[in-house]
Design a protein around this motif. Structure first.
Motif, mmCIF file in Angstrom:
data_model
loop_
_atom_site.group_PDB
_atom_site.id
_atom_site.type_symbol
_atom_site.label_atom_id
_atom_site.label_comp_id
_atom_site.label_asym_id
_atom_site.label_seq_id
_atom_site.Cartn_x
_atom_site.Cartn_y
_atom_site.Cartn_z
ATOM 1 N N ALA A 155 -25.071 1.381 52.882
ATOM 2 C CA ALA A 155 -24.968 1.931 51.527
ATOM 3 C C ALA A 155 -23.603 2.550 51.255
ATOM 4 O O ALA A 155 -23.275 2.834 50.095
ATOM 5 N N GLY A 156 -22.829 2.794 52.313
ATOM 6 C CA GLY A 156 -21.528 3.423 52.131
ATOM 7 C C GLY A 156 -21.624 4.907 51.846
ATOM 8 O O GLY A 156 -20.790 5.464 51.128
ATOM 9 N N VAL A 157 -22.660 5.549 52.421
ATOM 10 C CA VAL A 157 -22.824 6.994 52.241
ATOM 11 C C VAL A 157 -23.009 7.628 53.614
ATOM 12 O O VAL A 157 -23.187 6.945 54.619
ATOM 13 N N GLY A 158 -22.975 8.945 53.661
ATOM 14 C CA GLY A 158 -23.251 9.657 54.888
ATOM 15 C C GLY A 158 -24.739 9.867 55.077
ATOM 16 O O GLY A 158 -25.515 9.827 54.124
ATOM 17 N N LYS A 159 -25.149 10.116 56.334
ATOM 18 C CA LYS A 159 -26.570 10.363 56.602
ATOM 19 C C LYS A 159 -27.074 11.567 55.820
ATOM 20 O O LYS A 159 -28.222 11.585 55.373
ATOM 21 N N ALA A 160 -26.224 12.571 55.672
ATOM 22 C CA ALA A 160 -26.638 13.778 54.948
ATOM 23 C C ALA A 160 -27.017 13.455 53.511
ATOM 24 O O ALA A 160 -27.894 14.101 52.930
ATOM 25 N N THR A 161 -26.361 12.452 52.928
ATOM 26 C CA THR A 161 -26.681 12.052 51.555
ATOM 27 C C THR A 161 -28.111 11.540 51.469
ATOM 28 O O THR A 161 -28.820 11.793 50.483
ATOM 29 N N ILE A 162 -28.555 10.829 52.500
ATOM 30 C CA ILE A 162 -29.933 10.330 52.523
ATOM 31 C C ILE A 162 -30.905 11.478 52.728
ATOM 32 O O ILE A 162 -31.913 11.587 52.026
ATOM 33 N N TYR A 163 -30.587 12.358 53.677
ATOM 34 C CA TYR A 163 -31.517 13.442 53.989
ATOM 35 C C TYR A 163 -31.614 14.474 52.867
ATOM 36 O O TYR A 163 -32.568 15.243 52.822
ATOM 37 N N ARG A 164 -30.631 14.497 51.983
ATOM 38 C CA ARG A 164 -30.747 15.387 50.830
ATOM 39 C C ARG A 164 -31.788 14.876 49.841
ATOM 40 O O ARG A 164 -32.296 15.632 49.010
ATOM 41 N N ARG A 165 -32.080 13.575 49.912
ATOM 42 C CA ARG A 165 -33.001 12.968 48.959
ATOM 43 C C ARG A 165 -34.375 12.689 49.559
ATOM 44 O O ARG A 165 -35.378 12.710 48.852
ATOM 45 N N TRP A 166 -34.416 12.367 50.837
ATOM 46 C CA TRP A 166 -35.676 12.051 51.507
ATOM 47 C C TRP A 166 -35.747 12.817 52.825
ATOM 48 O O TRP A 166 -34.758 12.904 53.553
ATOM 49 N N GLN A 167 -36.922 13.325 53.157
ATOM 50 C CA GLN A 167 -37.076 14.075 54.401
ATOM 51 C C GLN A 167 -37.029 13.170 55.629
ATOM 52 O O GLN A 167 -36.731 13.622 56.723
ATOM 53 N N GLY A 168 -37.345 11.898 55.435
ATOM 54 C CA GLY A 168 -37.331 10.972 56.556
ATOM 55 C C GLY A 168 -37.486 9.551 56.079
ATOM 56 O O GLY A 168 -37.560 9.265 54.883
ATOM 57 N N LYS A 169 -37.542 8.627 57.047
ATOM 58 C CA LYS A 169 -37.617 7.209 56.703
ATOM 59 C C LYS A 169 -38.899 6.872 55.946
ATOM 60 O O LYS A 169 -38.892 5.990 55.087
ATOM 61 N N GLU A 170 -39.992 7.555 56.285
ATOM 62 C CA GLU A 170 -41.256 7.224 55.634
ATOM 63 C C GLU A 170 -41.161 7.400 54.119
ATOM 64 O O GLU A 170 -41.558 6.511 53.351
ATOM 65 N N GLU A 171 -40.633 8.532 53.681
ATOM 66 C CA GLU A 171 -40.497 8.770 52.243
ATOM 67 C C GLU A 171 -39.555 7.760 51.602
ATOM 68 O O GLU A 171 -39.800 7.264 50.504
ATOM 69 N N LEU A 172 -38.467 7.453 52.291
ATOM 70 C CA LEU A 172 -37.500 6.483 51.766
ATOM 71 C C LEU A 172 -38.141 5.110 51.638
ATOM 72 O O LEU A 172 -38.011 4.446 50.596
ATOM 73 N N PHE A 173 -38.862 4.654 52.655
ATOM 74 C CA PHE A 173 -39.451 3.322 52.620
ATOM 75 C C PHE A 173 -40.525 3.207 51.547
ATOM 76 O O PHE A 173 -40.684 2.158 50.926
ATOM 77 N N VAL A 174 -41.288 4.282 51.338
ATOM 78 C CA VAL A 174 -42.294 4.256 50.278
ATOM 79 C C VAL A 174 -41.616 4.100 48.919
ATOM 80 O O VAL A 174 -42.087 3.349 48.053
ATOM 81 N N ASP A 175 -40.495 4.774 48.729
ATOM 82 C CA ASP A 175 -39.773 4.631 47.465
ATOM 83 C C ASP A 175 -39.229 3.215 47.298
ATOM 84 O O ASP A 175 -39.215 2.664 46.192
#
Length: 205
Positions: free
Chosen positions: A50-70
């Motif tokens: 995605a060209g972002v930092g890991k912190a950018t993902i964790y600011r939006r989702w608590q973990g992979k499960e929430e991200l994958f559901v979205d």
């Protein structure tokens, strides 16, 4: 492919950048389309794609499960808005949305593969049920209860049982019988059959 207007109120911590979120969701879809198994996708690889930092993902989702559901929410056909004209009309729309999701899973290798892989991951499957399946179930139960209160449906009905009787045939055909017909009038036929009951028709005089 991704719905730009997708509702995000269910998510903890509203994103500061829609562009960054879009890049993250599209990165997951891209990796899945390339054949990367869902279970091996790491936050590091998603962030790099995605060209972002890991912190950018964790600011939006608590973990992979929430991200994958979205991600699954994004690639599934969205639920149609309920007309609100009557409980039966709303039930028809809800059943039709289920039918369309079933058709989409049959026609989309990506959606089918994600759904299959998701079931093998208990935490992800639990998150999907908690944030997607259970809210849909509560909404359908609410419509049925509204139909009972308004007099459209009998007031001695077991609302939960009626819910299962209406949803069950659609779930069976969309999830457990991949070759079963999903005709355009299936939602209407399910409701009509439930309303008519199972007793033989009284012969005309």
């Amino acid at each position: 492919m991704l719905d730009q207007d997708h509702e995000k109120e269910h998510r903890r911590g509203r994103p500061r950048s829609e562009a960054a979120e879009r890049a993250i969701l599209e990165a997951v879809v891209k990796l899945l389309e390339e054949g990367v198994p869902l279970g091996t996708l790491s936050i590091e690889r998603i962030a790099r794609t995605a060209g972002v930092g890991k912190a950018t993902i964790y600011r939006r989702w608590q973990g992979k499960e929430e991200l994958f559901v979205d991600v699954l929410r994004e690639i599934e056909p969205p639920d149609a808005p309920l007309p609100g004209t009557s409980a039966l009309d709303d039930l028809r729309v809800m059943l039709e949305s289920m039918r369309r999701r079933g058709l989409a899973q049959r026609s989309s290798a990506l959606l089918h593969n994600v759904a299959v892989q998701m079931k093998s991951q208990p935490r992800l499957w639990e998150e999907y049920h908690r944030t997607v399946v259970e809210p849909r179930r509560r909404a359908t139960m609410g419509v049925i209860a509204r139909g009972v209160a308004s007099g459209e449906l009998r007031d001695d009905l077991d609302v939960e049982l009626l819910h299962d009787m209406l949803i069950g045939p659609m779930l069976l055909r969309t999830l457990h019988r991949p070759g079963a017909p999903l005709d355009e009038d299936l939602a209407e036929r399910i409701i009509r059959t439930a309303l008519q009951g199972l007793s033989p028709r009284t012969p005309s005089p």
